[in-house]
Design a protein around this motif. Structure first.
Motif, mmCIF file in Angstrom:
data_model
loop_
_atom_site.group_PDB
_atom_site.id
_atom_site.type_symbol
_atom_site.label_atom_id
_atom_site.label_comp_id
_atom_site.label_asym_id
_atom_site.label_seq_id
_atom_site.Cartn_x
_atom_site.Cartn_y
_atom_site.Cartn_z
ATOM 1 N N ILE A 113 1.247 1.128 -3.912
ATOM 2 C CA ILE A 113 2.085 2.138 -3.251
ATOM 3 C C ILE A 113 1.201 3.008 -2.366
ATOM 4 O O ILE A 113 0.355 3.757 -2.842
ATOM 5 C CB ILE A 113 2.844 2.978 -4.277
ATOM 6 N N ALA B 138 4.195 -1.038 -0.870
ATOM 7 C CA ALA B 138 5.232 -0.058 -0.537
ATOM 8 C C ALA B 138 4.616 1.058 0.297
ATOM 9 O O ALA B 138 3.499 1.508 0.018
ATOM 10 C CB ALA B 138 5.865 0.517 -1.802
ATOM 11 N N ASP B 139 5.352 1.487 1.313
ATOM 12 C CA ASP B 139 4.867 2.543 2.175
ATOM 13 C C ASP B 139 6.058 3.130 2.923
ATOM 14 O O ASP B 139 7.030 2.429 3.199
ATOM 15 C CB ASP B 139 3.842 1.992 3.174
ATOM 16 N N ASN C 217 9.699 2.714 -2.840
ATOM 17 C CA ASN C 217 8.741 2.639 -3.940
ATOM 18 C C ASN C 217 9.362 2.068 -5.198
ATOM 19 O O ASN C 217 8.746 1.266 -5.908
ATOM 20 C CB ASN C 217 8.178 4.033 -4.236
ATOM 21 N N ILE D 130 0.988 -1.016 -11.427
ATOM 22 C CA ILE D 130 1.315 -0.175 -10.269
ATOM 23 C C ILE D 130 0.074 0.623 -9.898
ATOM 24 O O ILE D 130 -0.497 1.337 -10.742
ATOM 25 C CB ILE D 130 2.485 0.775 -10.574
ATOM 26 N N ILE E 240 -1.320 3.476 -7.326
ATOM 27 C CA ILE E 240 -0.859 4.535 -6.420
ATOM 28 C C ILE E 240 -2.039 5.027 -5.599
ATOM 29 O O ILE E 240 -3.048 5.483 -6.141
ATOM 30 C CB ILE E 240 -0.246 5.698 -7.226
ATOM 31 N N VAL F 249 6.091 9.815 -5.586
ATOM 32 C CA VAL F 249 5.832 8.440 -6.014
ATOM 33 C C VAL F 249 5.963 8.318 -7.528
ATOM 34 O O VAL F 249 6.548 7.351 -8.042
ATOM 35 C CB VAL F 249 4.433 7.990 -5.555
ATOM 36 N N ASP G 293 9.437 7.978 -8.584
ATOM 37 C CA ASP G 293 9.926 6.616 -8.349
ATOM 38 C C ASP G 293 9.425 5.665 -9.424
ATOM 39 O O ASP G 293 10.157 4.763 -9.856
ATOM 40 C CB ASP G 293 9.474 6.125 -6.970
#
Length: 430
Positions: free
Chosen positions: A9, A32-33, A68, A78, A80, A100, A103
């Motif tokens: 992410i 994800a962005d 996200n 995940i 980050i 984030v 999410d």
């Protein structure tokens, strides 16, 4: 960790290399962005940072999304990598990181390993991030594993690519730390060092960069003193560095830029947990380094006065990015230097082949009274001094110790270099 899917992410300067390393390690990866361009690049098999093709063995899949939660729902690991900037009052801004984590909390099914690479003040995981997961009913260390491995990346340093840089890992539980270490062992070619507590891992990153900030500030302050005496601090430092123990060389310059050194000290100085503790040394270091662009402007004005330049004086700035041979302009000293020169009455042009959108001219050989080096791009090392003289340049301000002072003087131009002093033609100002 066979069969795992990794969600990365944040696909910027930290996340894009992480995603690439995960693909090279044959993980299935979903990025994800919030930036659609970054997402589109990954979906097209392109590294959004470099523009190069991503590793894509047949058994590896890579996807990307602007949501996200979608990435979290598809993954069991995940990572980050979103930034933690400071606000106008120089206090940590956790807006992106908290968003984030919400999410993550909403999309997690339980059992996930959640690694935060964002640089954060000691205690942030416990006081800011862990409660967000707990609000959704997760017990950290039992049914979700929260870890912190502060990013270490040096853009454009081919000697130290991401996979070669050792890592520190802390976690909320022994099991989480073990899983995080196993993950980094698969994507890195370097050692991974466990921290006894997650707060220790957080603190290690702050120490790394405040150490650099303090030492750079020290040589910047010494350089300003030596400028008054015509002592070349660069030669002084190189000689001191011949001592095989007890000394580490740092060099002065036009200013400290980037997204780490100008920010990270404030994460400690102004973090909630440390706000009432006076860190005089760090504040002094930040003050010295933040003054360097202003110092360069003042010395440029002094040089212009010595050369008796009129009110229509002009300057060409070489370099916009904060570091050589990259396009990253975050925190660059170029901006306060440019603004300071404009305020001082200079008409200012800019040339940076790495940042063409900020350049106002297409080449460095233009008629300008003064040329000011802010960024030490490799291309500037081969600058033809004789051509600058032919264009009518009267002086060069060297903010990165890149030019040969004697060559500049031989062509009849004045010279000022940070830590090297001011020279008018062949006569040093003492």
């Amino acid at each position: 960790m066979d069969g795992s899917t990794v969600a990365v992410i944040g696909l910027g300067y930290v996340g894009a290399p992480v995603l690439e390393r995960c693909l090279a390690a044959e993980y299935s990866v979903i990025g994800a962005d919030i930036e659609e361009d970054n997402v589109n690049d990954v979906q097209a098999g392109i590294n959004p940072l470099t523009g190069d093709p991503l590793p894509s063995p047949a058994m590896v899949s890579s996807e990307a999304t602007t949501r996200n939660r979608t990435a979290v729902e598809a993954a069991n690991i995940i990572v980050i990598t979103v930034p933690t900037p400071v606000d106008d009052r120089k206090r940590p801004d956790f807006t992106a990181l908290k968003s984030v984590m919400r999410d993550v909390a909403a999309g997690a099914q339980g059992g996930e390993l959640v690694i935060v690479e964002s640089t954060i003040p000691p205690g942030t995981t416990e006081s800011v991030l862990k409660p967000i997961l707990e609000e959704e009913g997760f017990e950290c260390g039992e049914d979700i594993y929260l870890a912190h491995s502060p990013e270490r990346i040096d853009p454009n340093n081919e000697s130290w690519p991401l996979e070669a840089i050792p890592r520190v890992v802390g976690a909320w539980s022994d099991k989480g730390r073990k899983q995080a270490i196993e993950f980094y062992d698969t994507i890195l070619e370097s050692d991974v060092y466990p921290a006894s507590a997650i707060e220790i891992a957080e603190a290690s990153k702050i120490l790394e960069n405040t150490f650099r900030d303090v030492n750079i500030a020290f040589v910047n302050e010494i350089a300003r003193t030596f400028d008054n005496f015509g002592i070349d601090i660069h030669e002084v430092i190189d000689l001191a560095a011949t001592k095989p123990y007890g000394f580490m060389p740092f060099y002065p310059g036009a200013g400290v830029g980037g997204h780490c050194i100008p920010v990270d000290p404030y994460l400690l100085l102004n973090g909630n947990k440390y706000r009432d503790i006076d860190q005089e040394f760090l504040r002094k270091a930040r003050s010295v380094n933040e003054q360097m662009p202003r110092y360069l402007v003042e010395q440029t004005k002094n040089l212009a006065a010595d050369l008796q330049l009129g009110s229509d004086r002009s300057a060409l700035i070489l370099g916009v990015s904060f570091k050589s041979d990259i396009e990253d302009v975050r925190g660059s000293p170029y901006f306060p230097i440019r603004d300071g020169l404009v305020d001082a009455g200079f008409s200012v042009e800019t040339y940076d082949p790495w940042v063409p959108e900020q350049s106002t001219v297409d080449a460095p050989y233009i008629n300008a009274d003064l040329v000011i080096l802010v960024t030490s791009h490799e291309v500037f090392k081969s600058l033809e001094i004789d051509r600058l003289a032919e264009e009518g340049v009267k002086g060069i301000v060297d903010g990165r110790d890149q030019f040969n002072r004697e060559e500049i003087l031989d062509y009849g131009m004045a010279y000022f270099g940070i830590g090297k002093g001011k020279y008018l033609l062949e006569n040093p100002i003492s």
